[in-house]
Write an enzyme that holds these catalytic residues in place. Structure first.
Site, PDB file in Angstrom:
ATOM      1  N   ASN A   1      -7.507  -9.519   1.034  1.00  0.00           N
ATOM      2  CA  ASN A   1      -8.413  -8.362   1.137  1.00  0.00           C
ATOM      3  C   ASN A   1      -9.877  -8.785   1.045  1.00  0.00           C
ATOM      4  OD1 ASN A   1      -6.289  -6.567   1.360  1.00  0.00           O
ATOM      5  ND2 ASN A   1      -6.267  -6.044  -0.824  1.00  0.00           N
TER       6      ASN A   1
ATOM      7  N   THR B   1      -7.172  -0.714  -1.759  1.00  0.00           N
ATOM      8  CA  THR B   1      -6.094  -1.705  -1.719  1.00  0.00           C
ATOM      9  C   THR B   1      -6.075  -2.447  -0.385  1.00  0.00           C
ATOM     10  OG1 THR B   1      -4.516  -0.012  -1.011  1.00  0.00           O
ATOM     11  CG2 THR B   1      -4.648  -0.448  -3.381  1.00  0.00           C
TER      12      THR B   1
ATOM     13  N   ASN C   1      -4.345  -5.150   7.093  1.00  0.00           N
ATOM     14  CA  ASN C   1      -3.029  -5.701   7.403  1.00  0.00           C
ATOM     15  C   ASN C   1      -2.693  -5.534   8.882  1.00  0.00           C
ATOM     16  OD1 ASN C   1      -2.320  -6.557   4.785  1.00  0.00           O
ATOM     17  ND2 ASN C   1      -1.689  -4.486   4.213  1.00  0.00           N
TER      18      ASN C   1
ATOM     19  N   ASP D   1       0.847  -1.199   0.000  1.00  0.00           N
ATOM     20  CA  ASP D   1       0.000   0.000   0.000  1.00  0.00           C
ATOM     21  C   ASP D   1       0.882   1.248   0.000  1.00  0.00           C
ATOM     22  OD1 ASP D   1      -2.960  -1.068   1.129  1.00  0.00           O
ATOM     23  OD2 ASP D   1      -1.257  -2.192   1.881  1.00  0.00           O
TER      24      ASP D   1
ATOM     25  N   ASP E   1      -0.426  -3.921  -4.497  1.00  0.00           N
ATOM     26  CA  ASP E   1      -1.338  -2.767  -4.497  1.00  0.00           C
ATOM     27  C   ASP E   1      -0.985  -1.709  -5.529  1.00  0.00           C
ATOM     28  OD1 ASP E   1      -2.670  -4.033  -2.493  1.00  0.00           O
ATOM     29  OD2 ASP E   1      -1.834  -2.819  -0.868  1.00  0.00           O
TER      30      ASP E   1
HETATM   31  C1  BDR Z   1      -3.161  -7.865  -0.253  1.00  0.00           C
HETATM   32  O1  BDR Z   1      -3.177  -8.132   1.154  1.00  0.00           O
HETATM   33  C2  BDR Z   1      -2.194  -7.362   1.801  1.00  0.00           C
HETATM   34  O2  BDR Z   1      -1.291  -8.211   2.425  1.00  0.00           O
HETATM   35  C3  BDR Z   1      -1.521  -6.498   0.763  1.00  0.00           C
HETATM   36  O3  BDR Z   1      -1.379  -5.173   1.241  1.00  0.00           O
HETATM   37  C4  BDR Z   1      -2.423  -6.568  -0.437  1.00  0.00           C
HETATM   38  O4  BDR Z   1      -3.355  -5.502  -0.451  1.00  0.00           O
HETATM   39  C5  BDR Z   1      -2.544  -9.050  -0.974  1.00  0.00           C
HETATM   40  O5  BDR Z   1      -3.282 -10.213  -0.723  1.00  0.00           O
HETATM   41 CA    CA Z   2      -3.171  -3.598   1.064  1.00  0.00          CA
END
Ligand code: BDR
Ligand code: CA
Length: 311
Positions: A163, A122, A39, A17, A238
């Site tokens: 996500n 993201t 996260n 990000d 991201d």
């Molecule tokens: C996504 O999950 C997070 O770990 C990263 O920031 C990214 O957005 C990848 O699966």
């Molecule tokens: Ca992310």
């Protein structure tokens, strides 16, 4: 200079990000940044966003948002991003606080005042789903939603990307909203890795932030390599959601219908991409990004880092 695409970033920094914010600050017009728990818990993702905005000298508005998913229990990703959400570098304390704590209304107000803006999430899609629920008119006012999430395989589970898995109910609402979706899924983002050679490019790109950002990528890559047996480095997931808008010429794509599984015992959080060619298939709702010119994309990341101010 060509007009820059207007974006609202919704994120959970997060190593990748952080790079997405830096790249957007260079190549897009960032109307604001909102944060979500993902996260790391919300206070940490917001603090990290404040740090990254300082790195790129951005004074764009910053608002924190949802501290937990709509339905699911909150679960974070220290196993890949560390306890701070952005381990691997020593940063100074951020220079300014967030501007507010109501990301949802900030998104609504900003879209209504700037029709044609792109939403670029993201992290988990909680803030975006809430904004669309409160203000369904946004679907007609935005250009679309360029998101990092999902894919043709999973990472948090065999079928679910982090996500989407964090907040599947929110993701389902977003994909079903009628908005135009551009999807940077794992099958795309795993094509752009922070290899050791690329980490050195980052380190030498900027006297101050280069070594800090290289430290982030070293930590992120170490975690990925410790958990997988086929990674040269961490994927810069991201960043793809930003570059898809600012440099679409570097991507290949297909138009597909995508739905999010919210019930499956082993498929909850899966993005179900309909690749069928039967005439009765559901109408495409998503531009599924399939390929990226990763060398060209990485050059843009380096260019964005070079543009960070000398502090
Ligand atoms: C996504 O999950 C997070 O770990 C990263 O920031 C990214 O957005 C990848 O699966
Ligand atoms: Ca992310």
């Amino acid at each position: 200079m060509a007009t820059r695409v207007k974006v609202l970033l919704d994120c959970d920094p997060g190593h990748d990000d952080a790079f997405a914010i830096i790249v957007a600050s260079k190549f897009a017009e960032v109307l604001g940044v909102t944060t979500v728990a993902g996260n790391a818990p919300l206070d940490l993702t917001t603090k990290n966003a404040r740090i990254v905005l300082d790195l790129c000298g951005s004074i764009t508005p910053l608002h924190s948002g949802a501290g937990r998913p709509l339905v699911a229990e909150p679960i974070h990703a220290a196993y890949i991003h560390g306890e701070s959400g952005m381990d691997g570098a020593n940063f100074s304390a951020p220079s300014r606080p967030a501007d507010g704590t109501d990301a949802v209304h900030f998104i609504i107000d900003t879209v209504r005042a700037n029709p044609g803006v792109w939403l670029v999430p993201t992290g988990p899609l909680t803030n975006i789903a809430l904004a669309l629920r409160v203000a369904p008119d946004l679907v007609e006012k935005i250009s679309g939603i360029s998101l990092m999430g999902g894919g043709r395989f999973g990472n948090r589970t065999a079928t679910a990307e982090f996500n989407i898995w964090c907040d599947p109910e929110a993701a389902s609402a977003v994909f079903d909203s009628g908005a135009k979706i551009v999807m940077s899924g794992l099958h795309l983002t795993h094509q752009i890795m922070a290899t050791p050679a690329r980490i050195e490019m980052v380190r030498s790109a900027h006297a101050v932030v280069g070594p800090q950002l290289a430290g982030l990528l070293e930590f992120f890559s170490k975690m990925y390599k410790s958990l997988h047996d086929d990674f040269e480095g961490a994927p810069l997931h991201d960043v793809c959601a930003v570059l898809a808008l600012t440099h679409p010429q570097f991507f290949g794509s297909s138009e597909r219908h995508v739905a999010v599984e919210i019930d499956g015992a082993i498929t909850r959080g899966m993005t179900v991409i309909d690749d069928r060619h039967v005439v009765s298939r559901a109408k495409a709702n998503t531009k599924v990004l399939e390929t990226i010119d990763s060398d060209a994309a990485f050059s843009l990341i380096v260019e964005a880092i070079r543009a960070c101010p000398e502090r």
